[in-house]
Design a protein around this motif. Structure first.
Motif, PDB file in Angstrom:
ATOM      1  N   LEU A  25       0.834  -1.209   0.000  1.00  0.00           N
ATOM      2  CA  LEU A  25       0.000   0.000   0.000  1.00  0.00           C
ATOM      3  C   LEU A  25       0.870   1.260   0.000  1.00  0.00           C
ATOM      4  O   LEU A  25       0.388   2.353   0.275  1.00  0.00           O
ATOM      5  N   GLY A  26       2.146   1.104  -0.306  1.00  0.00           N
ATOM      6  CA  GLY A  26       3.044   2.264  -0.404  1.00  0.00           C
ATOM      7  C   GLY A  26       3.191   2.988   0.923  1.00  0.00           C
ATOM      8  O   GLY A  26       3.243   4.212   0.966  1.00  0.00           O
ATOM      9  N   GLN A  27       3.250   2.228   2.003  1.00  0.00           N
ATOM     10  CA  GLN A  27       3.261   2.887   3.323  1.00  0.00           C
ATOM     11  C   GLN A  27       4.671   3.233   3.791  1.00  0.00           C
ATOM     12  O   GLN A  27       5.499   2.357   4.056  1.00  0.00           O
ATOM     13  N   HIS A  28       4.935   4.531   3.862  1.00  0.00           N
ATOM     14  CA  HIS A  28       6.167   5.067   4.445  1.00  0.00           C
ATOM     15  C   HIS A  28       5.707   6.245   5.292  1.00  0.00           C
ATOM     16  O   HIS A  28       5.189   7.223   4.761  1.00  0.00           O
ATOM     17  N   PHE A  29       5.863   6.122   6.604  1.00  0.00           N
ATOM     18  CA  PHE A  29       5.219   7.085   7.495  1.00  0.00           C
ATOM     19  C   PHE A  29       6.116   8.259   7.862  1.00  0.00           C
ATOM     20  O   PHE A  29       7.332   8.123   7.970  1.00  0.00           O
ATOM     21  N   LEU A  30       5.473   9.386   8.094  1.00  0.00           N
ATOM     22  CA  LEU A  30       6.159  10.555   8.633  1.00  0.00           C
ATOM     23  C   LEU A  30       5.801  10.615  10.113  1.00  0.00           C
ATOM     24  O   LEU A  30       4.663  10.914  10.463  1.00  0.00           O
ATOM     25  N   GLU A  53      -7.524  14.962   3.463  1.00  0.00           N
ATOM     26  CA  GLU A  53      -6.211  14.297   3.468  1.00  0.00           C
ATOM     27  C   GLU A  53      -6.379  12.860   2.995  1.00  0.00           C
ATOM     28  O   GLU A  53      -7.195  12.112   3.542  1.00  0.00           O
ATOM     29  N   VAL A  54      -5.605  12.489   1.999  1.00  0.00           N
ATOM     30  CA  VAL A  54      -5.660  11.112   1.489  1.00  0.00           C
ATOM     31  C   VAL A  54      -4.548  10.291   2.126  1.00  0.00           C
ATOM     32  O   VAL A  54      -3.405  10.737   2.197  1.00  0.00           O
ATOM     33  N   GLY A  55      -4.896   9.101   2.585  1.00  0.00           N
ATOM     34  CA  GLY A  55      -3.907   8.175   3.144  1.00  0.00           C
ATOM     35  C   GLY A  55      -3.296   8.679   4.438  1.00  0.00           C
ATOM     36  O   GLY A  55      -2.082   8.857   4.521  1.00  0.00           O
ATOM     37  N   PRO A  56      -4.103   8.904   5.487  1.00  0.00           N
ATOM     38  CA  PRO A  56      -3.549   9.419   6.746  1.00  0.00           C
ATOM     39  C   PRO A  56      -2.677   8.404   7.472  1.00  0.00           C
ATOM     40  O   PRO A  56      -1.831   8.789   8.284  1.00  0.00           O
ATOM     41  N   GLY A  57      -2.879   7.081   7.196  1.00  0.00           N
ATOM     42  CA  GLY A  57      -2.096   6.069   7.914  1.00  0.00           C
ATOM     43  C   GLY A  57      -2.225   6.289   9.410  1.00  0.00           C
ATOM     44  O   GLY A  57      -3.335   6.481   9.925  1.00  0.00           O
ATOM     45  N   VAL A  74     -10.433  12.587   6.297  1.00  0.00           N
ATOM     46  CA  VAL A  74      -9.379  11.692   5.817  1.00  0.00           C
ATOM     47  C   VAL A  74      -9.996  10.524   5.052  1.00  0.00           C
ATOM     48  O   VAL A  74     -11.090  10.064   5.387  1.00  0.00           O
ATOM     49  N   ILE A  75      -9.281  10.084   4.008  1.00  0.00           N
ATOM     50  CA  ILE A  75      -9.709   8.894   3.240  1.00  0.00           C
ATOM     51  C   ILE A  75      -8.578   7.870   3.323  1.00  0.00           C
ATOM     52  O   ILE A  75      -7.468   8.130   2.818  1.00  0.00           O
ATOM     53  N   GLU A  76      -8.822   6.760   3.973  1.00  0.00           N
ATOM     54  CA  GLU A  76      -7.766   5.751   4.167  1.00  0.00           C
ATOM     55  C   GLU A  76      -8.284   4.383   3.751  1.00  0.00           C
ATOM     56  O   GLU A  76      -9.398   3.992   4.088  1.00  0.00           O
ATOM     57  N   LYS A  77      -7.422   3.665   3.008  1.00  0.00           N
ATOM     58  CA  LYS A  77      -7.818   2.362   2.474  1.00  0.00           C
ATOM     59  C   LYS A  77      -7.555   1.225   3.473  1.00  0.00           C
ATOM     60  O   LYS A  77      -8.240   0.213   3.444  1.00  0.00           O
ATOM     61  N   MET A 100     -13.306   5.396   5.294  1.00  0.00           N
ATOM     62  CA  MET A 100     -12.469   4.262   4.915  1.00  0.00           C
ATOM     63  C   MET A 100     -12.818   3.895   3.475  1.00  0.00           C
ATOM     64  O   MET A 100     -13.998   3.699   3.152  1.00  0.00           O
ATOM     65  N   GLY A 101     -11.808   3.828   2.618  1.00  0.00           N
ATOM     66  CA  GLY A 101     -12.077   3.465   1.225  1.00  0.00           C
ATOM     67  C   GLY A 101     -10.927   3.866   0.325  1.00  0.00           C
ATOM     68  O   GLY A 101      -9.890   4.366   0.790  1.00  0.00           O
ATOM     69  N   ASP A 102     -11.121   3.667  -0.973  1.00  0.00           N
ATOM     70  CA  ASP A 102     -10.096   3.920  -1.977  1.00  0.00           C
ATOM     71  C   ASP A 102     -10.260   5.347  -2.510  1.00  0.00           C
ATOM     72  O   ASP A 102     -11.302   5.682  -3.081  1.00  0.00           O
ATOM     73  N   ALA A 103      -9.219   6.170  -2.332  1.00  0.00           N
ATOM     74  CA  ALA A 103      -9.303   7.573  -2.757  1.00  0.00           C
ATOM     75  C   ALA A 103      -9.492   7.694  -4.271  1.00  0.00           C
ATOM     76  O   ALA A 103     -10.051   8.678  -4.750  1.00  0.00           O
ATOM     77  N   LEU A 104      -9.036   6.681  -5.020  1.00  0.00           N
ATOM     78  CA  LEU A 104      -9.201   6.755  -6.482  1.00  0.00           C
ATOM     79  C   LEU A 104     -10.678   6.730  -6.860  1.00  0.00           C
ATOM     80  O   LEU A 104     -11.075   7.249  -7.891  1.00  0.00           O
ATOM     81  N   LYS A 105     -11.483   6.120  -5.994  1.00  0.00           N
ATOM     82  CA  LYS A 105     -12.918   6.001  -6.293  1.00  0.00           C
ATOM     83  C   LYS A 105     -13.746   7.023  -5.531  1.00  0.00           C
ATOM     84  O   LYS A 105     -14.967   7.071  -5.686  1.00  0.00           O
ATOM     85  N   ASN A 126       2.308   4.253  -5.208  1.00  0.00           N
ATOM     86  CA  ASN A 126       1.727   3.498  -6.329  1.00  0.00           C
ATOM     87  C   ASN A 126       0.490   4.160  -6.940  1.00  0.00           C
ATOM     88  O   ASN A 126       0.098   3.832  -8.030  1.00  0.00           O
ATOM     89  N   VAL A 127      -0.143   5.088  -6.240  1.00  0.00           N
ATOM     90  CA  VAL A 127      -1.331   5.725  -6.824  1.00  0.00           C
ATOM     91  C   VAL A 127      -1.219   7.252  -6.920  1.00  0.00           C
ATOM     92  O   VAL A 127      -2.144   7.917  -7.371  1.00  0.00           O
ATOM     93  N   GLY A 128      -0.058   7.782  -6.530  1.00  0.00           N
ATOM     94  CA  GLY A 128       0.100   9.241  -6.472  1.00  0.00           C
ATOM     95  C   GLY A 128      -0.205   9.962  -7.776  1.00  0.00           C
ATOM     96  O   GLY A 128      -0.964  10.939  -7.803  1.00  0.00           O
TER      97      GLY A 128
HETATM   98  N1  SAM Z   1       0.017  10.136   5.729  1.00  0.00           N
HETATM   99  C1  SAM Z   1       0.762   9.109   6.429  1.00  0.00           C
HETATM  100  C2  SAM Z   1       2.098   9.660   6.843  1.00  0.00           C
HETATM  101  O1  SAM Z   1       2.501  10.679   6.281  1.00  0.00           O
HETATM  102  O2  SAM Z   1       2.748   9.077   7.727  1.00  0.00           O
HETATM  103  C3  SAM Z   1       0.908   7.829   5.614  1.00  0.00           C
HETATM  104  C4  SAM Z   1       1.536   7.995   4.265  1.00  0.00           C
HETATM  105  S1  SAM Z   1       1.803   6.500   3.367  1.00  0.00           S
HETATM  106  C5  SAM Z   1       3.040   7.043   2.204  1.00  0.00           C
HETATM  107  C6  SAM Z   1       0.416   6.353   2.282  1.00  0.00           C
HETATM  108  C7  SAM Z   1      -0.938   6.031   2.944  1.00  0.00           C
HETATM  109  O3  SAM Z   1      -1.943   5.963   1.927  1.00  0.00           O
HETATM  110  C8  SAM Z   1      -1.020   4.713   3.674  1.00  0.00           C
HETATM  111  O4  SAM Z   1      -1.646   4.890   4.918  1.00  0.00           O
HETATM  112  C9  SAM Z   1      -1.873   3.802   2.755  1.00  0.00           C
HETATM  113  O5  SAM Z   1      -2.596   2.821   3.466  1.00  0.00           O
HETATM  114  C10 SAM Z   1      -2.787   4.818   2.135  1.00  0.00           C
HETATM  115  N2  SAM Z   1      -3.328   4.414   0.826  1.00  0.00           N
HETATM  116  C11 SAM Z   1      -2.723   3.687  -0.145  1.00  0.00           C
HETATM  117  N3  SAM Z   1      -3.507   3.591  -1.238  1.00  0.00           N
HETATM  118  C12 SAM Z   1      -4.642   4.283  -0.945  1.00  0.00           C
HETATM  119  C13 SAM Z   1      -5.836   4.573  -1.671  1.00  0.00           C
HETATM  120  N4  SAM Z   1      -6.014   4.108  -2.911  1.00  0.00           N
HETATM  121  N5  SAM Z   1      -6.800   5.315  -1.061  1.00  0.00           N
HETATM  122  C14 SAM Z   1      -6.624   5.781   0.197  1.00  0.00           C
HETATM  123  N6  SAM Z   1      -5.507   5.562   0.917  1.00  0.00           N
HETATM  124  C15 SAM Z   1      -4.538   4.822   0.358  1.00  0.00           C
END
Ligand code: SAM
Length: 276
Positions: A25-30, A53-57, A74-77, A100-105, A126-128
């Motif tokens: 899921l491309g997870q690299h946290f800040l 905010e997309v992908g808050p993790g 926030v939208i988080e998958k 909770m869901g896919d930001a692309l949709k 992967n979806v940026g």
């Molecule tokens: N925002 C957090 C941070 O800065 O620590 C996490 C960033 S991490 C690079 C990307 C986040 O996007 C992850 O939490 C991942 O689960 C979520 N994610 C990946 N694909 C997604 C999608 N299609 N829709 C929503 N969230 C998605």
């Protein structure tokens, strides 16, 4: 907001919930609030505004946006983060909404207020780019976008004619928005560190976006022209009208895609629309 600042450090929260990054899921946290606060400042001022905010993790950037006074949707998958985000919601006095869901949709218009809102994200790699194209050319037009990308992608967004990174992404981004790199983030700023460095791009949509058919024509032109970027336009644009199309747009057909300014691509797209 004292309750927000009383939260345990993010690393501790992740450990308490037994959460590990999912590379798929491309997870690299800040996890460093100094960095997330800086991103919130670059997106601001946000006080009293609604922000998506997309992908808050685990919510590091979310904390900074809430601290800045924003109402955050926030939208988080990844459902694993829901308990952590719920904790954040509890202390944020109604300022955080979790989808909770896919930001692309996602239908951003249904999530936001009547006004266009800023979008802020440390995007999943992967979806940026797909998300960026959706926000630049789709039905919903954000007020601004402050987005973390791999540095190489950030450079492709802001590239100018003649740059190695100049291509379709630069033309589409700059036809629809003012784009600039506002911050660099080395790989070590993330947990776990990715293989490459990152950068934050701020995009402010132009007041007037090219109309839908012109944007569609621009996509066709840039796809053909940069698909064979070393070839002369007369041959890379052959199926779209080649030399004739170039001449109608006042462009020398012996030039190559990488030398064309945005206005020249727009002129080609305009002439493509006029063709029967
Ligand atoms: N925002 C957090 C941070 O800065 O620590 C996490 C960033 S991490 C690079 C990307 C986040 O996007 C992850 O939490 C991942 O689960 C979520 N994610 C990946 N694909 C997604 C999608 N299609 N829709 C929503 N969230 C998605």
């Amino acid at each position: 907001m004292s309750a927000l600042t009383d939260l345990p450090p993010l690393r501790q929260s992740l450990e308490a919930h037994g959460l590990m990054a999912d590379k798929g899921l491309g997870q690299h946290f800040l996890l460093d609030l100094n960095i997330t606060r800086k991103i919130a400042r670059l997106a601001g001022p946000l006080d009293g505004l609604t922000v998506i905010e997309v992908g808050p993790g685990p919510g590091g950037l979310t904390r900074a946006l809430l601290e800045a006074g924003a109402h955050v949707t926030v939208i988080e998958k990844d459902e694993r983060f829901l308990p952590l985000l719920n904790e954040l919601s509890e202390v944020s006095e109604g300022q955080l909404r979790i989808i909770m869901g896919d930001a692309l949709k996602a239908d951003e218009a249904a999530l936001a207020t009547n006004q266009p809102v800023p979008i802020v994200a440390n995007l999943p790699y992967n979806v940026g780019t797909a998300l960026l194209i959706k926000w630049l050319t789709g039905a919903y037009r954000p007020a601004s976008m402050t987005l973390m990308f791999q540095k190489e992608v950030a450079e492709r967004i802001v590239a100018r004619p003649g740059d190695d990174a100049y291509g379709r992404l630069a033309v589409i981004a700059q036809a629809t928005a003012k784009a600039r790199i506002v911050m660099e983030a080395p790989a070590r700023a993330f947990t776990p560190p990715p293989k490459v460095d990152s950068a934050v791009v701020r995009l402010d949509p132009h007041d007037m976006r090219p109309p839908e058919p012109l944007l569609a024509a621009l996509e066709r032109i840039t796809q053909a022209a940069f698909g064979q970027r070393r070839k002369m336009l007369r041959s890379s644009l052959k199926v779209l009208g080649g030399g004739e199309l170039c001449e109608a747009a006042g462009i020398d057909p012996s030039r190559r895609a990488e030398t064309l300014a945005l206005e020249e691509f727009l002129a080609l797209a305009g002439k493509l629309l006029e063709r029967p």
